[in-house]
Write a protein that holds these residues in place. Structure first.
Motif, PDB file in Angstrom:
ATOM      1  N   THR A 144      37.528  51.398  45.760  1.00 49.39           N
ATOM      2  CA  THR A 144      36.939  50.471  44.121  1.00 49.39           C
ATOM      3  C   THR A 144      38.070  50.495  43.459  1.00 49.39           C
ATOM      4  OG1 THR A 144      34.921  51.182  43.506  1.00 49.39           O
ATOM      5  CG2 THR A 144      35.037  51.038  45.989  1.00 49.39           C
ATOM      6  N   ASP A 145      38.206  48.855  42.732  1.00 47.94           N
ATOM      7  CA  ASP A 145      37.673  49.930  41.654  1.00 47.94           C
ATOM      8  C   ASP A 145      37.218  50.208  40.025  1.00 47.94           C
ATOM      9  OD1 ASP A 145      36.718  47.344  40.755  1.00 47.94           O
ATOM     10  OD2 ASP A 145      38.121  45.676  40.863  1.00 47.94           O
ATOM     11  N   GLU A 146      37.108  49.877  39.041  1.00 45.77           N
ATOM     12  CA  GLU A 146      36.348  50.696  38.396  1.00 45.77           C
ATOM     13  C   GLU A 146      35.118  49.763  38.120  1.00 45.77           C
ATOM     14  OE1 GLU A 146      39.684  52.457  34.810  1.00 45.77           O
ATOM     15  OE2 GLU A 146      38.590  50.577  34.724  1.00 45.77           O
ATOM     16  N   ARG A 147      34.719  48.347  38.464  1.00 43.49           N
ATOM     17  CA  ARG A 147      33.783  47.584  39.311  1.00 43.49           C
ATOM     18  C   ARG A 147      33.719  47.389  40.730  1.00 43.49           C
ATOM     19  NH1 ARG A 147      35.839  42.057  36.237  1.00 43.49           N
ATOM     20  NH2 ARG A 147      37.820  42.755  37.377  1.00 43.49           N
ATOM     21  N   GLY A 148      33.058  47.978  41.241  1.00 40.03           N
ATOM     22  CA  GLY A 148      33.272  48.850  42.083  1.00 40.03           C
ATOM     23  C   GLY A 148      33.972  47.763  43.189  1.00 40.03           C
ATOM     24  N   ARG A 149      34.266  46.893  43.145  1.00 42.47           N
ATOM     25  CA  ARG A 149      35.448  46.191  43.850  1.00 42.47           C
ATOM     26  C   ARG A 149      36.307  46.508  45.301  1.00 42.47           C
ATOM     27  NH1 ARG A 149      37.878  41.467  39.941  1.00 42.47           N
ATOM     28  NH2 ARG A 149      38.021  43.341  39.914  1.00 42.47           N
ATOM     29  N   PRO A 185      29.258  52.316  40.537  1.00 40.00           N
ATOM     30  CA  PRO A 185      30.222  50.835  40.875  1.00 40.00           C
ATOM     31  C   PRO A 185      30.142  51.101  42.143  1.00 40.00           C
ATOM     32  CG  PRO A 185      30.589  51.582  38.460  1.00 40.00           C
ATOM     33  CD  PRO A 185      30.422  52.453  39.053  1.00 40.00           C
ATOM     34  N   HIS A 224      28.237  50.295  44.747  1.00 41.35           N
ATOM     35  CA  HIS A 224      27.831  48.922  44.757  1.00 41.35           C
ATOM     36  C   HIS A 224      29.237  48.727  46.368  1.00 41.35           C
ATOM     37  CE1 HIS A 224      25.109  49.416  42.216  1.00 41.35           C
ATOM     38  NE2 HIS A 224      26.025  49.111  40.906  1.00 41.35           N
TER      39      HIS A 224
END
Length: 218
Positions: A91-96, A177, A180
């Motif tokens: 994931t990226d740093e935001r959890g996507r 994240p 998530h």
């Protein structure tokens, strides 16, 4: 069908078509969606291009139905105490969610899967770092310039210092994240307990990655 894990027979009966027709439609659409999932290199380059400095990596187990035969024994996870398929996700740093690995037998360890996918080499090539849990400890042994940060491990004869405990807490917050991202993926009830052939699970997971990102970015 994927969101609510509806049975093929129910879908067929409710729409006055044959079960084999619904199965064919489902498989064709899953194949089309899975083809849109990014490969590892492309996913990492996209993160770097948008100014990201790192990614989050973790592994998880998708429960499967228990099958008979010796071939299914390797799908048993001693860690989770049930049968399933293991896969890695970034994931990226935001959890996507940005990438999902191929599905592997449930007994596969995180670090084994990461080595098989050459995660470290791909991260270095993209100029990115990664935060991971202790399951990936030993994957990156570069002490001076580590790419994959896993925190500190306490042993029977080695207790963590206050500084190391603080570092682990900071790492845990940074890694939060990724959970998530997994939660969004596992909202698809078809993953509650896979009934599909394990050989087709990779395609299904990548199709769900595409659908999940469409929902999250909507």
């Amino acid at each position: 069908m994927l969101r609510h894990d509806q049975r093929l027979a129910d879908m067929a009966g409710g729409n006055n078509v044959s079960e084999s027709t619904v199965r064919r439609w489902r498989d064709e659409l899953i194949a089309l969606l899975a083809a849109q999932a990014p490969c590892l290199d492309r996913a990492l380059k996209r993160v770097a291009k948008t100014g990201g400095e790192g990614v989050l990596i973790d592994g998880t187990l998708i429960p499967t139905q228990r099958r008979t035969g010796k071939a299914n024994r390797r799908n048993y996870s001693g860690k989770h105490h049930h049968h399933g398929l293991h896969f890695l996700a970034l994931t990226d740093e935001r959890g996507r969610l940005i990438w999902i690995s191929a599905a592997r037998p449930g007994r596969t360890h995180d670090i084994t899967a990461a080595r098989h996918d050459h995660i470290l080499a791909h991260l270095r090539a993209a100029g990115l770092g990664a935060l991971a849990d202790l399951g990936f400890r030993g994957l990156d042994n570069d002490v001076r310039d580590p790419v994959i940060v896993t925190g500190f491990h306490a042993g029977r004869t080695h207790k963590l210092t206050p500084g190391q405990k603080d570092a682990n807490r900071v790492l845990a917050v940074g890694r939060a994240p990724v959970e998530h991202g997994f939660a969004h993926l596992k909202n698809w009830r078809t993953l509650t307990k896979l009934r599909t052939d394990p050989a087709r699970a990779t395609r299904l997971l990548r199709a769900l990655l595409v659908l999940t990102n469409l929902e999250v970015n909507r």
